[in-house]
Design an enzyme around this catalytic site. Sequence first.
Site, PDB file in Angstrom:
ATOM      1  N   PRO A   1       0.854  -1.197   0.000  1.00 30.74           N
ATOM      2  CG  PRO A   1       0.180  -0.880   2.222  1.00 30.74           C
ATOM      3  CD  PRO A   1       0.957  -1.818   1.328  1.00 30.74           C
TER       4      PRO A   1
ATOM      5  CB  CYS B   1       2.123   5.803   7.529  1.00 30.97           C
ATOM      6  SG  CYS B   1       2.064   7.338   6.556  1.00 30.97           S
TER       7      CYS B   1
ATOM      8  CG  ASP C   1      16.200  -0.264  -0.623  1.00 31.51           C
ATOM      9  OD1 ASP C   1      15.390   0.611  -0.993  1.00 31.51           O
ATOM     10  OD2 ASP C   1      17.336   0.006  -0.218  1.00 31.51           O
TER      11      ASP C   1
ATOM     12  N   GLY D   1       6.625  -2.382  -3.289  1.00 28.06           N
ATOM     13  CA  GLY D   1       5.864  -1.190  -3.644  1.00 28.06           C
ATOM     14  C   GLY D   1       6.510  -0.449  -4.782  1.00 28.06           C
TER      15      GLY D   1
END
Length: 320
Positions: A7, A98, A201, A223
């Site tokens: 996400p 986050c 990474d 992501g």
Amino acid sequence: MKIHLAPMEGVLDHILRDLLTRIPGIDLCVTEFIRVTDRLLPRSVFRRLAPELEQGSQTTSGVPVWVQLLGNDPAAMGENAVRASALGAPGIDLNFGCPAKTVNKSRGGAILLKDPEEVYQIAAGVRRALPAEVPLSGKMRLGFHDKSLAIENAQALEAAGVMRVTVHARTKVEGYRPPAYWEWIARIREAIAPPVIANGDIWTVEDLHRCREVSGCEDVMIGRGLIANPFLALAARDPERNCSAEQTWPEMLRMLSVYHQAVSERLEPRHVNGRTKQWLRMMQRHYPQAVALFEQVRAERDPEALKQVLQQASVANPDR
């Protein structure tokens, strides 16, 4: 091996999830976080951020989509998790990673990692509220300022009843600066019983294999690497397939055109080009061709004009 699509707030919306999962290789998606404060959110919020709920909670290619929640009120988080589940979410993920300042300032995301007891209370509140058959997972970083509480936070999630833990191998302070500390994921994996998903990474197939080797994890979450190279998961699954930048660039141009059109239909004109250019900018890491195209459209503000540029680029780059 399973590959999860991460996400990413403001980037990986349902349009991009749909496009990326049209390419084989991704096993599961997690939505952008849904921010929970102290109340039950209306159904419209869930359907706006997770429109896949209206189609069996999966992308058009059939990839399951879990709903992610972010907040610090155990009761409200539990209440909203129940609503998401009732709307069809096959699983709930909790955001403890986050790094955004605005989110952390309101005690959401990575700042919660300063207090493993609070992490436990939030996750346990959600687990108690959800029906037993609905799976719950958690995504965390290695910590806020440092890694001293990494294992304790993972153990708090385990004690709360999550069925798996995804670990982004950096602290909040480290942000997205390389390297990712995959060896810390290995330490967490050895300290808890639930499966651990490695994240951070993974830009190439080689990175993916090295991450799995160092972390000891079977599964990974990707992501930015999948946004830069949407064929990354397919290349990992099928090493014999030619997924080079040269080979896949024509398909990427078509995907960009589809994305631009979909965003044009959803957003106000002044916001459209920014989203398309954001994806094109991220592609530059894998596609040399994206550098020149981005320079060509950098200053373009008219969605129709950008559409024409993408169409012309597609005509000039037919399938090989």
